[in-house]
Motif scaffolding. Structure first.
Motif, short mmCIF file in Angstrom:
data_model
loop_
_atom_site.label_atom_id
_atom_site.label_comp_id
_atom_site.label_asym_id
_atom_site.label_seq_id
_atom_site.Cartn_x
_atom_site.Cartn_y
_atom_site.Cartn_z
N LYS A 101 -24.31 -29.57 -2.05
CA LYS A 101 -24.38 -28.51 -3.04
C LYS A 101 -24.44 -27.16 -2.34
N ARG A 108 -19.91 -33.29 -8.94
CA ARG A 108 -20.64 -34.10 -7.96
C ARG A 108 -20.65 -35.57 -8.39
N ASP A 109 -20.82 -35.79 -9.68
CA ASP A 109 -20.84 -37.16 -10.20
C ASP A 109 -19.48 -37.84 -9.99
N SER A 162 -14.80 -26.79 -5.83
CA SER A 162 -15.20 -27.86 -4.92
C SER A 162 -14.26 -27.83 -3.73
N GLU A 201 -23.71 -25.71 -6.91
CA GLU A 201 -25.03 -26.33 -7.08
C GLU A 201 -25.35 -26.73 -8.51
N GLU A 202 -24.70 -26.10 -9.50
CA GLU A 202 -24.97 -26.45 -10.89
C GLU A 202 -23.88 -27.33 -11.51
N ASP A 203 -22.87 -27.68 -10.70
CA ASP A 203 -21.76 -28.47 -11.22
C ASP A 203 -22.02 -29.97 -10.99
N ASP A 204 -22.92 -30.52 -11.80
CA ASP A 204 -23.24 -31.94 -11.66
C ASP A 204 -22.07 -32.84 -12.04
N GLU A 205 -21.19 -32.33 -12.90
CA GLU A 205 -20.03 -33.11 -13.33
C GLU A 205 -19.12 -33.42 -12.14
#
Length: 877
Positions: A151, A135-136, A170, A129-133
């Motif tokens: 997430k 996800r992007d 992931s 949930e905090e791994d925006d990198e």
């Protein structure tokens, strides 16, 4: 999608990552190397921990493998469901400080969609949930639609194990279709089989410290894992691992032997799945050198094998059959693991021998167990006693795991606590055995047909000529062993003492014309055959060769010093502590001795010094050491003591040291106590309730110990800036006194400064509902000074509460102290501290009138103090 087979998928995966610059490595052995934390390799990264931690340098920064894995926590569930299995293959690609998220994600997507041909619209992604990198990358670079990138929390998508390297992960899931759905509310993360996780990409980017902080790694790593059988199930459109091509072929062989078909009867299906899974694990474990035994990984193997054999009985299979099924396991897997074909006959032999052994016990055991079960039910009970379940195991060799499983099938339980109690009683009187699981130690795996019981001649000679009558290498019997190879050499006679009774095996050399083998250890199997563990340095040794066996005299002497010293120590401990002292185990090798003994408390310094002095007195007394063989009753009359865990025949070997010590012992000893040289006790500790352990050194070990201490003393003198080594204690005492004096002066100065800060803190006082509230920061004060300042403030505020914060030596301290009348009005210092320390990342609490706490973030101290009035106000409502 094309229906690729297991072997095709494995090769495509490894070839794909080779094209990305990864080094393809073969599967590591299932037996961990230098990793005491694991019984068996259970993941793709487990054998590479040394590379991930930086303990060793990997052969390349990019690696790919297909790793054999064994997991047994859910062994009882195997067969009952089609989800569980003990053996699986884990595909993985790894980076040790090289490529990271972008490559791992894009290559994973490329392999699944382009190489495997899985439609992109069937793939779903989860990210931390905090791994925006991550996800992007999935959404903006790979092109996965946002609604298919889900997430998830730390429990599902963050890999960590205690402290050390860790990071988000992931997972790639495959949507298998609505036919696998659990209903209209089915979604990613539910327990049904629709969304199957196929690949886990772990981004090891943090180092978690003891305080729970996640610090970024300078060189993050990649660790990915994808179950080969799981991917094969998806590609082949089958429901589970038991239906993929290679596994199904094994099951078909079993079905043919048993004359049954899969998916025709639920009870039959359970047995087919158990046998199919367990024979796969068995073949792989035996190939990697594991052999059936009653301990460690050998016990895991024995349990799997015997559970499979028992299910063969349930299918009415007559005689031994698992070793024939092993042929199919080998044929189905040899493309990925060619060593299986090379070891085919050895693998089958080990399995057949274990089947034969089990066959001798299972029929009697089953008959007796069925009688016990009938008796339990007839009495209206539901629990089989621990005593009876232990008797089944101890007397009839019937495994407790099978007893539990069969009882469950009959609707009753087993008293495991009672069984464990009986087992503990037995172990207390049983031989102390090594438990490292080394394949060399178990006699059951090597059948030296031309060898008889070895004649040991090493008490009187360290060198003799003999004839080779057995050779083993690479886990199997052989006729020869050549330069560069390691294995076992067996001879008719030997001067090499084999490891037993706590004494290490001898080392040395075996030679012949143009041939030389270094003996690194010597062990003895259950048939009395001495096995020389060797590494061949020159030439080729062949069965029938005449050879010279030479024991390393220096090593033997060192072992003998330590062994003779244990006898002296045993006697000394009895004299110092009392006659209740009894040996509870020992280990003697060339470097040190370890002696376990019964005693109810830790020894004092005085007792240790006295015991050490008594041993050295015996050494310096130069007592002759005499060894003789006597009838056991005569030896007992002389007062000879038996060694821990040993079993004796009618004639025993007695070791007598002057008039000081006399014990039964089969080990090697000196001829005079003076040859011990010196004895130095290194440590004393507890190993179990009522059992203590002493470790000590003798001879050269004492000299090495003294040298190390000399170096330590010299280094200490340098650190203390003392020119005279003999006066370092005085120098240390002087410096310690100076430090204490400086601390007193500092405390005095801080106290004066603190008293000067009273007015500063009071200047910020606030009145709330008749309560005076003062809060202030006074850095540099320790605990005592902070309390003194609090008391001073409390005397001057009347009815109220004083709250202080201080940052000293990188430590943040909070204190609150309230007057009695303020407490009566509702003020609670403990609750105030509890609330404000949270803001500074800490914790605390205490009584209504006095409380303390700590913090971690100094930048939040002012904010924390700023909330004091609000907290106090809430207490007065």
């Amino acid at each position: 999608m094309e229906k690729y087979g297991v072997n095709e998928i494995r090769e495509k995966f490894l070839s794909f990552f080779e094209s990305k610059g990864c080094l393809r490595l073969g599967s590591f052995s299932l037996v961990p190397k230098n990793d005491a934390s694991l019984l068996l390799i259970n993941s793709g990264m487990a054998p590479m921990k040394k590379w991930f931690t930086g303990a060793e340098v990997p052969p390349k920064k990019r690696v790919t493998t297909c790793q054999k894995c064994i997991r047994t926590p859910d062994i009882e569930c195997v067969g009952k469901t089609a989800r569980h299995g003990t053996f699986f293959e884990m595909l993985g690609n790894f980076s040790f400080g090289d490529y990271f998220k972008r490559e791992a994600i894009s290559w994973g997507w490329e392999f699944l969609t382009e190489v495997m041909g899985i439609p992109a619209d069937k793939l779903w992604i989860t990210v931390y949930e905090e791994d925006d990198e991550a996800r992007d990358i999935w959404i903006n670079e790979i092109g996965v639609s946002p609604e298919r990138v889900v997430k998830m929390g730390k429990k599902d998508n963050f890999w960590e194990h205690g402290t050390g390297p860790c990071g988000p992960c992931s997972e790639i899931h495959v949507d298998r279709g609505e036919e696998y759905s659990c209903g209209p509310d089915c979604k990613l993360g539910c327990e049904c089989d629709r969304f199957m996780e196929v690949w886990n990409l772990v981004f090891t980017q943090f180092d978690k410290d003891e305080d729970g902080n996640y610090n970024r790694l300078a060189n993050p790593n990649i660790d990915t894992g994808m179950g080969l059988e799981r991917l094969a199930a998806i590609m082949q459109g089958v429901e589970n691992l038991f239906e993929v091509d290679t596994v199904r072929n094994i099951m078909n062989h079993i079905s043919k032997i048993a004359g049954v078909e899969y998916k025709k009867d639920a009870k039959t299906d359970v047995s087919l799945r158990v046998i199919t899974d367990h024979i796969r694990s068995t073949v792989m474990m035996v190939s990697d050198g594991v052999i059936p035994s009653n301990e460690g990984r050998g016990y895991v193997l024995r349990r799997l094998l015997r559970r499979a054999a028992r299910h063969g009985k349930l299918l009415n299979v007559a005689g031994e059959f698992l070793y024939t099924v092993a042929d199919t396991v080998i044929d189905e897997s040899k493309q990925g693991y060619p060593e299986l074909a090379e070891k085919r006959e050895y693998i089958k032999k080990i399995i057949r021998i274990e089947e034969e052994r089990f066959a001798k016990t299972i029929d009697n055991g089953l008959a007796i167990l069925n009688e016990y079960i009938a008796e339990v039910k007839a009495n209206g009970e539901s629990v089989l006693s621990g005593e009876k379940s232990f008797k089944l195991n101890d007397t009839y060799g019937f495994p407790i795991d099978l007893t539990v499983e069969i009882c469950q099938e009959a609707g009753i339980t087993v008293d495991r606590d009672g069984y464990d109690k009986e087992l503990k009683i037995q172990k207390e009187t049983a031989r102390s055995a090594r438990k490292d699981g080394s394949s060399w130690e178990d006699s059951e795996s090597y059948v030296f047909e031309d060898a008889k019981e070895t004649e040991f001649a090493g008490y009187d000679s360290l060198e003799l000529d003999s004839v080779i009558c057995g050779i083993a290498k690479a886990g199997e019997i052989s006729n020869e062993i050549s330069q560069g190879e390691a294995g076992i050499i067996v001879t008719n006679q030997t001067p090499f003492y084999a490891e037993m009774g706590g004494q290490a095996g001898d080392i040395g050399v075996i030679t012949a014309d143009g041939k030389k083998a270094t003996v690194t250890d010597t062990k003895k199997n259950g048939n009395g055959i001495y096995m020389h563990i060797v590494e061949v340095e020159e030439g080729t040794f062949t069965s029938g060769d005449k050879v010279t066996l030479s024991v390393c005299k220096k090593n033997r002497m060192a072992i003998s010093r330590n062994h003779s010293a244990t006898h002296l120590l045993h006697k000394a401990l009895k004299e110092v502590l009392g006659d209740h002292v009894a040996q509870a185990g020992s280990e003697v090798n060339a470097k040190h001795l370890r002696f376990d003994f019964s005693h109810f408390e830790a020894m004092t310094k005085e007792e240790l010094a006295l015991a050490e002095a008594k041993v050295n007195d015996a050494v310096l007394s130069a007592m002759d050491i005499n060894v003789q063989e006597l009838p056991i009753e005569e030896a007992k009359k002389l007062g000879a003591e038996a060694q821990f865990g040993e079993k004796y025949g009618d004639v025993v070997r007695v070791v007598k040291m002057g008039d000081y010590s006399i014990e039964f012992c089969g080990g090697t000893h000196l001829t005079n106590t003076a040859n011990v040289g010196l004895f130095k006790l290194i440590s004393e500790s507890g190993v179990a309730a009522g059992t203590r352990r002493i470790e000590a050194v003798t001879g050269q070990g004492v000299l090495d110990y003294i040298k190390a201490k000399d170096i330590l003393i010299e280094n200490t003198a340098v650190a203390l800036k003392s020119n005279n080594i003999n006066e370092i204690d005085k120098k240390a005492e002087q410096l310690s006194g100076e430090v204490k004096e400086l601390k007193k002066k500092l405390e005095s100065l801080n106290a004066k400064m603190a008293s000067g800060k009273v007015d500063d803190v009071l200047s910020g006082k606030v009145e709330i509902g008749g309560i005076t509230v003062v809060a202030g920061r006074v850095d540099g004060l320790g605990g005592n000074d902070l309390r003194n300042l609090g008391d001073s403030l409390k005397e001057k505020i009347g009815t109220g509460i004083a709250v202080l914060a201080s940052c000293a030596d990188d430590k943040i301290a909070f204190l609150a102290t309230a007057t009695p009348d303020a407490v009566k009005m509702g003020v609670h210092a403990g609750m105030v501290i509890k609330e404000i320390t949270k803001i500074a990342g800490g914790s605390g609490g205490g009584k209504p009138d006095m409380a303390q706490g700590g913090g971690k973030d100094a930048s939040k101290i002012e904010e924390a103090l700023g909330t004091v009035c609000k907290v106090v106000e809430s207490q007065l409502k």
